[in-house]
Design a protein around this motif. Structure first.
Motif, PDB file in Angstrom:
ATOM      1  N   LEU A  86       0.809  -1.223   0.000  1.00 47.64           N
ATOM      2  CA  LEU A  86       0.000   0.000   0.000  1.00 47.64           C
ATOM      3  C   LEU A  86       0.842   1.273   0.000  1.00 47.64           C
ATOM      4  CD1 LEU A  86      -2.775  -1.051   2.561  1.00 47.64           C
ATOM      5  CD2 LEU A  86      -2.862  -1.142   0.073  1.00 47.64           C
ATOM      6  N   VAL A 166      -9.360   0.597   1.163  1.00 45.64           N
ATOM      7  CA  VAL A 166      -9.026  -0.363   0.107  1.00 45.64           C
ATOM      8  C   VAL A 166     -10.116  -1.426  -0.015  1.00 45.64           C
ATOM      9  CG1 VAL A 166      -7.385  -2.169  -0.578  1.00 45.64           C
ATOM     10  CG2 VAL A 166      -6.542   0.009   0.317  1.00 45.64           C
ATOM     11  N   ASP A 170     -12.622  -2.199  -3.219  1.00 47.77           N
ATOM     12  CA  ASP A 170     -12.572  -3.524  -3.833  1.00 47.77           C
ATOM     13  C   ASP A 170     -13.928  -4.224  -3.775  1.00 47.77           C
ATOM     14  OD1 ASP A 170      -9.952  -3.348  -4.661  1.00 47.77           O
ATOM     15  OD2 ASP A 170      -9.128  -4.361  -2.888  1.00 47.77           O
ATOM     16  N   GLY A 202      -8.849  -0.888  -5.113  1.00 48.16           N
ATOM     17  CA  GLY A 202      -8.688  -0.293  -3.797  1.00 48.16           C
ATOM     18  C   GLY A 202      -7.304   0.267  -3.536  1.00 48.16           C
ATOM     19  N   THR A 203      -6.269  -0.482  -3.934  1.00 54.62           N
ATOM     20  CA  THR A 203      -4.899  -0.019  -3.709  1.00 54.62           C
ATOM     21  C   THR A 203      -4.613   1.245  -4.513  1.00 54.62           C
ATOM     22  OG1 THR A 203      -4.117  -2.265  -3.247  1.00 54.62           O
ATOM     23  CG2 THR A 203      -2.457  -0.643  -3.897  1.00 54.62           C
ATOM     24  N   LEU A 206      -6.288   4.270  -2.929  1.00 56.82           N
ATOM     25  CA  LEU A 206      -5.547   4.771  -1.770  1.00 56.82           C
ATOM     26  C   LEU A 206      -4.332   5.576  -2.223  1.00 56.82           C
ATOM     27  CD1 LEU A 206      -5.101   4.854   1.307  1.00 56.82           C
ATOM     28  CD2 LEU A 206      -3.800   2.725   1.078  1.00 56.82           C
TER      29      LEU A 206
END
Length: 328
Positions: A86, A166, A170, A202-203, A206
């Protein structure tokens, strides 16, 4: 002898109507049971915290409803592998990367970003960056600091951490975000996006929300991207493709509940309202700033434009249209 030639079709028609009515009744009852069950299940899963504490001179309640939305940068629940994936580093501090006020009532909904480096009084600790209030005294000190700096009495509190964001994105199978001209490339956050609209998992979401070091506007640019991402999440989450099919809605709600921590007075209905209001924002702004002075022992800070900030918070307190500033 009476003519009964039309009796049988009439009876068949009445039976069909009864079957249709019965089917509709069953469908309605199933939907009501599903919605009721989902409501109580969600309520039982809510994680709460004592976000507010009584103190002398607390602002009086205003009109409308005000939520404090917080993104925590805590890495405590992340494994070393997750921290690396992350791009969040190994800082063991506990600050708040994101601080926003969501207001809704007769006017709004409005989403107001408070820059994390805002230099304000922190009760019992002199002046400092507003995001440090969380590290010094958790949610109660942060809510008190925001209330005293803005003059608003907050009604609710919601907090999400890195991994929670995240997982929520997702659970939605990603969101679409439009990257501004020039793209976004930030080695520290891991962001590496060309200009244009793109689907983010999601990653990636972020990385997009955390990028600030390569942005000439620093945190002021980042808060705009954070609001953009929240809008994308809320819009997709409240769309029919997620709300209607149980196989889409339940995993999303489960991820959202795992990600969120709210104040003890907030229930499932309040959280649902929060989501709906986020999907229909009338306007988003950043607290007007006057400059970014350096303070010895503190570092680079953000000073508010006190006149314009006061106009903004007065409008929120009275639930009237917020003023127009140069910010979007």
């Amino acid at each position: 002898m009476a003519d009964t030639s039309g009796g049988a079709p009439a009876r068949r028609g009445r039976r069909r109507l009864k079957r249709v009515a019965l089917t509709l009744l069953v469908v309605v009852l199933v939907l009501v049971a599903y919605a009721t069950g989902l409501y109580f299940w969600a309520g039982s899963r809510l994680r709460t915290t004592d976000a507010f504490a009584a103190y002398p001179g607390r602002p009086a309640a205003g009109k409308g409803t005000d939520w404090l939305l917080v993104g925590s940068d805590s890495r405590a629940d992340l494994t070393p592998e997750q921290r690396k994936a992350l791009h969040v580093g190994n800082d063991e501090g506990r600050n708040t990367d994101t601080i926003m006020v969501l207001h809704y009532g007769h006017s709004g909904p409005y989403l107001v970003s408070i820059p994390r480096d805002s230099y304000v009084p922190i009760p019992g600790h002199g002046k400092g960056k507003i995001n440090s209030a969380y590290a010094l005294g958790g949610a109660p000190l942060l809510t008190r600091t925001v209330e005293q700096a803005t003059g608003l009495r907050l009604d609710h509190y919601a907090e999400v951490n890195f991994l929670g964001l995240v997982d929520v994105v997702d659970a939605l199978d990603g969101v679409t975000v439009c990257v501004a001209a020039g793209g976004l490339h930030d080695e520290k956050s891991g962001a590496d996006f060309a200009a244009g609209c793109r689907h983010m998992n999601g990653t990636q979401a972020l990385q997009y929300a955390r990028a600030r070091y390569s942005d000439p506007r620093g945190d002021l640019g980042r808060v705009e991207r954070q609001r953009q991402l929240l809008d994308a999440i809320a819009t997709k989450a409240t769309g029919p493709a997620v709300l209607i099919p149980p196989w889409r809605l339940i995993p999303f709600v489960s991820a959202a509940l795992d990600a969120l921590t709210v104040d003890g007075g907030a229930g499932a209905g309040d959280v649902a309202t929060l989501g709906l209001k986020m999907s229909g924002l009338a306007r988003t702004v950043t607290v007007p700033v006057a400059g970014a002075p350096y303070v010895a022992g503190v570092g680079d800070t953000v000073a508010w434009n006190e006149t314009e900030a006061r106009r903004l918070f007065t409008a929120l307190r009275h639930d009237t249209a917020i003023p127009t500033f140069s910010d979007k």
